[in-house]
Design an enzyme around this catalytic site. Structure first.
Site, PDB file in Angstrom:
ATOM      1  CD  GLU A  78       2.752  30.675  73.305  1.00 54.20           C
ATOM      2  OE1 GLU A  78       3.886  30.491  73.359  1.00 54.20           O
ATOM      3  OE2 GLU A  78       2.321  30.583  72.103  1.00 54.20           O
ATOM      4  CG  HIS A  79       3.198  30.714  79.273  1.00 57.42           C
ATOM      5  ND1 HIS A  79       4.117  31.210  79.922  1.00 57.42           N
ATOM      6  CD2 HIS A  79       2.507  31.602  78.582  1.00 57.42           C
ATOM      7  CE1 HIS A  79       4.095  32.538  79.710  1.00 57.42           C
ATOM      8  NE2 HIS A  79       3.317  32.795  78.700  1.00 57.42           N
ATOM      9  CG  ASP A 121       8.706  26.509  76.853  1.00 53.21           C
ATOM     10  OD1 ASP A 121       8.113  27.026  77.847  1.00 53.21           O
ATOM     11  OD2 ASP A 121       9.510  26.884  76.222  1.00 53.21           O
ATOM     12  N   GLY A 136       9.133  39.103  69.749  1.00 50.70           N
ATOM     13  CA  GLY A 136       8.642  37.813  70.088  1.00 50.70           C
ATOM     14  C   GLY A 136       8.652  36.765  69.301  1.00 50.70           C
ATOM     15  CG  LEU A 137       8.090  37.268  65.509  1.00 45.74           C
ATOM     16  CD1 LEU A 137       7.914  37.902  64.039  1.00 45.74           C
ATOM     17  CD2 LEU A 137       7.143  36.030  65.630  1.00 45.74           C
ATOM     18  CB  SER A 138      12.691  33.630  68.976  1.00 48.83           C
ATOM     19  OG  SER A 138      13.131  32.806  70.132  1.00 48.83           O
ATOM     20  CB  SER A 139      15.756  38.431  66.838  1.00 46.23           C
ATOM     21  OG  SER A 139      15.704  39.034  68.048  1.00 46.23           O
ATOM     22  CG  ASP A 187      11.698  30.876  71.869  1.00 49.04           C
ATOM     23  OD1 ASP A 187      10.683  30.243  71.928  1.00 49.04           O
ATOM     24  OD2 ASP A 187      11.976  31.811  72.476  1.00 49.04           O
TER      25      ASP A 187
HETATM   26  P1  ADP Z   1      13.172  38.405  70.522  1.00 53.21           P
HETATM   27  O1  ADP Z   1      13.957  37.071  70.868  1.00 53.21           O
HETATM   28  O2  ADP Z   1      11.660  38.237  70.898  1.00 53.21           O
HETATM   29  O3  ADP Z   1      13.398  38.970  69.323  1.00 53.21           O
HETATM   30  P2  ADP Z   1      14.859  39.494  72.876  1.00 53.21           P
HETATM   31  O4  ADP Z   1      14.764  40.404  73.708  1.00 53.21           O
HETATM   32  O5  ADP Z   1      14.704  38.119  73.413  1.00 53.21           O
HETATM   33  O6  ADP Z   1      13.750  39.406  72.043  1.00 53.21           O
HETATM   34  O7  ADP Z   1      15.970  39.274  71.924  1.00 53.21           O
HETATM   35  C1  ADP Z   1      16.384  40.477  71.318  1.00 53.21           C
HETATM   36  C2  ADP Z   1      17.958  40.924  71.132  1.00 53.21           C
HETATM   37  O8  ADP Z   1      18.712  39.803  70.389  1.00 53.21           O
HETATM   38  C3  ADP Z   1      18.305  42.143  70.654  1.00 53.21           C
HETATM   39  O9  ADP Z   1      17.971  43.328  71.697  1.00 53.21           O
HETATM   40  C4  ADP Z   1      19.794  42.027  70.179  1.00 53.21           C
HETATM   41  O10 ADP Z   1      20.435  42.108  71.351  1.00 53.21           O
HETATM   42  C5  ADP Z   1      19.826  40.438  69.992  1.00 53.21           C
HETATM   43  N1  ADP Z   1      19.779  40.343  68.516  1.00 53.21           N
HETATM   44  C6  ADP Z   1      18.988  39.716  67.546  1.00 53.21           C
HETATM   45  N2  ADP Z   1      19.092  39.730  66.254  1.00 53.21           N
HETATM   46  C7  ADP Z   1      20.053  40.750  66.363  1.00 53.21           C
HETATM   47  C8  ADP Z   1      20.892  41.252  65.377  1.00 53.21           C
HETATM   48  N3  ADP Z   1      20.695  40.966  63.934  1.00 53.21           N
HETATM   49  N4  ADP Z   1      21.842  42.158  65.262  1.00 53.21           N
HETATM   50  C9  ADP Z   1      22.376  42.293  66.861  1.00 53.21           C
HETATM   51  N5  ADP Z   1      21.544  42.006  67.936  1.00 53.21           N
HETATM   52  C10 ADP Z   1      20.690  41.040  67.664  1.00 53.21           C
HETATM   53 MG    MG Z   2      14.137  36.186  72.636  1.00 54.56          MG
END
Ligand code: ADP
Ligand code: MG
Length: 392
Positions: free
Chosen positions: A36-37, A39, A127-130, A175
């Site tokens: 962690e930290h 990369d 924090g699971l990198s959506s 990520d």
């Molecule tokens: P994390 O990466 O940890 O989940 P982030 O703040 O970096 O948190 O990213 C979250 C953002 O990504 C959301 O606020 C949204 O803008 C975008 N996002 C992720 N998944 C979706 C989804 N299924 N539909 C719309 N936006 C999404």
């Molecule tokens: Mg993110």
């Protein structure tokens, strides 16, 4: 479950756009087991893709524009190809797509118009990198629609650039590279210097359990930038470009000469030690030694708390409870810190009781929307079979 989501995505696409999608792609979220930290210091980390992802259904159109909707967010984004793009507060979630389009066009990729519908089950902002899942899936959607190759490492770099330069979030390559290039059933030892990856097996009889503290990261940007600056100060003090090339001995000598302040020394010591722990963790996995991996995870968390200073009461509580429960081999915060998730390595037979007790005991003390996810190691980004939507 996956098939059911894909079926719903297709049905949703038909409802919104009045026709069937031509194809669909996916990209997973990720969890970092250790490292962690490291990369942004060109060091090592050990992520795996989780079995939650962003999926995008796509149908090309002849017009030179991209239209996008999300099942999880409001609004429709209309993005013209071949024109300079700017963030749009009306559909902030689509800024990730705008960033991807901008970066690909700057890289000389000829994109084609299309309609997109996306859906994700990676929790947003935990924090699971959506965000990386969304970027990497978008890259696959755009490049496949254009009939272009989809090189995994280049996609990760483009996605990182979209997040850094367009969305404005400072993040390393971890990520995006994990989402793009992970292998099913494996953790990936990642060398952030050259983006090379070595798959390593996960421990037989162990499970990865993610626990979301429910604490949303505040103040992350300023603290993150400060930690990065302290790491840069340490590298400069010992005369290397990145901390990856510094030794503990060199850092101590720099501090003794007054070339490095005590705070920065502690930060840098974590990074150098964490690189060592990450390489050791990969060796443990290759040797099938889950118990030793668990100990390294505990040490990583303790160092992130004491010397790197990026945990918080909620993360410390969640890992403390986890470690006290039967079958837990190790537990640490994962991601940037100051909230978000922990990751624990748990003996498979103990997982049901572990997850139940972990949540119950955490909820006694913290009134936050905590959640637990037991996950396997998923494959990195790729195509989703729209035909295969039966009940498999
Ligand atoms: P994390 O990466 O940890 O989940 P982030 O703040 O970096 O948190 O990213 C979250 C953002 O990504 C959301 O606020 C949204 O803008 C975008 N996002 C992720 N998944 C979706 C989804 N299924 N539909 C719309 N936006 C999404
Ligand atoms: Mg993110």
């Amino acid at each position: 479950m996956r098939h059911e989501r894909t079926r719903q995505l297709s049905a949703g696409f038909a409802e919104v756009y009045g026709r069937q999608p031509a194809f669909a792609v996916r990209a997973p979220g990720r969890v970092n087991l250790i490292g962690e930290h490291t990369d942004y210091n060109e060091g090592f980390c050990l992520p795996m893709a989780i079995d939650r992802d962003v999926q995008i259904a796509v149908a090309p159109v002849t017009a030179g524009r991209i239209r996008a909707r999300s099942c999880e967010a409001d609004g429709e984004a209309l993005i013209r190809l071949g024109e300079p793009l700017a963030p749009d507060a009306a559909t902030p979630w689509a800024d990730y797509l705008r960033g991807c389009i901008q970066v690909l066009q700057q890289a000389g990729e000829e994109l084609v118009g299309c309609d997109l519908l996306l859906t994700g089950d990676v929790p947003l902002g935990s924090g699971l990198s959506s965000s990386a899942a969304l970027e990497v899936a978008t890259m696959h959607a755009l490049l496949r629609a254009a009939g272009r190759p989809r090189p995994g490492t280049a996609i990760a770099r483009w996605a990182q650039r979209a997040e850094n330069d367009f969305v404005g979030t400072h993040c390393g390559i971890l990520d995006q590279l994990a989402s793009s290039c992970a292998e099913a059933g494996r953790a990936m030892l990642m060398d952030c210097r050259d983006c090379s990856l070595q798959p390593v097996p996960l421990p037989a009889g162990g499970r990865i359990v993610i626990a979301d503290t429910g604490k949303r990261r505040g103040l992350v940007d300023s603290a993150y930038n400060q930690r990065r600056a302290q790491c840069e100060a340490g590298a400069a003090a010992v005369g290397v470009a990145y901390l990856r090339d510094a030794t503990l001995h060199q850092l101590q000598a720099a501090a003794a000469d007054g070339r490095l302040d005590a705070d920065s020394l502690a930060r840098c010591q974590h990074v150098v030690a964490e690189n060592g722990r990450t390489l050791a963790a990969a060796a443990c996995l290759r040797a099938g030694d889950a118990a030793a991996l668990g100990q390294l995870m505990d040490q990583s968390h303790d160092d992130l708390r004491q010397r790197f200073g990026v945990t918080c009461a909620e993360l410390d509580a969640m890992t403390g409870i986890a470690r006290s429960l039967p079958g837990c081999l190790g537990s640490r915060m994962t991601g940037a810190g100051f909230g978000g998730c922990t990751v624990s390595l748990v003996v498979e037979s103990a997982v049901p009781a572990f997850t139940e007790s972990l949540l119950a005991r955490y909820n006694q003390d913290w009134d936050l929307p905590a959640a637990v996810y037991v996950t396997g190691a998923a494959a990195g980004a790729g195509d989703v079979d729209l035909e295969d939507t039966g009940d498999g």
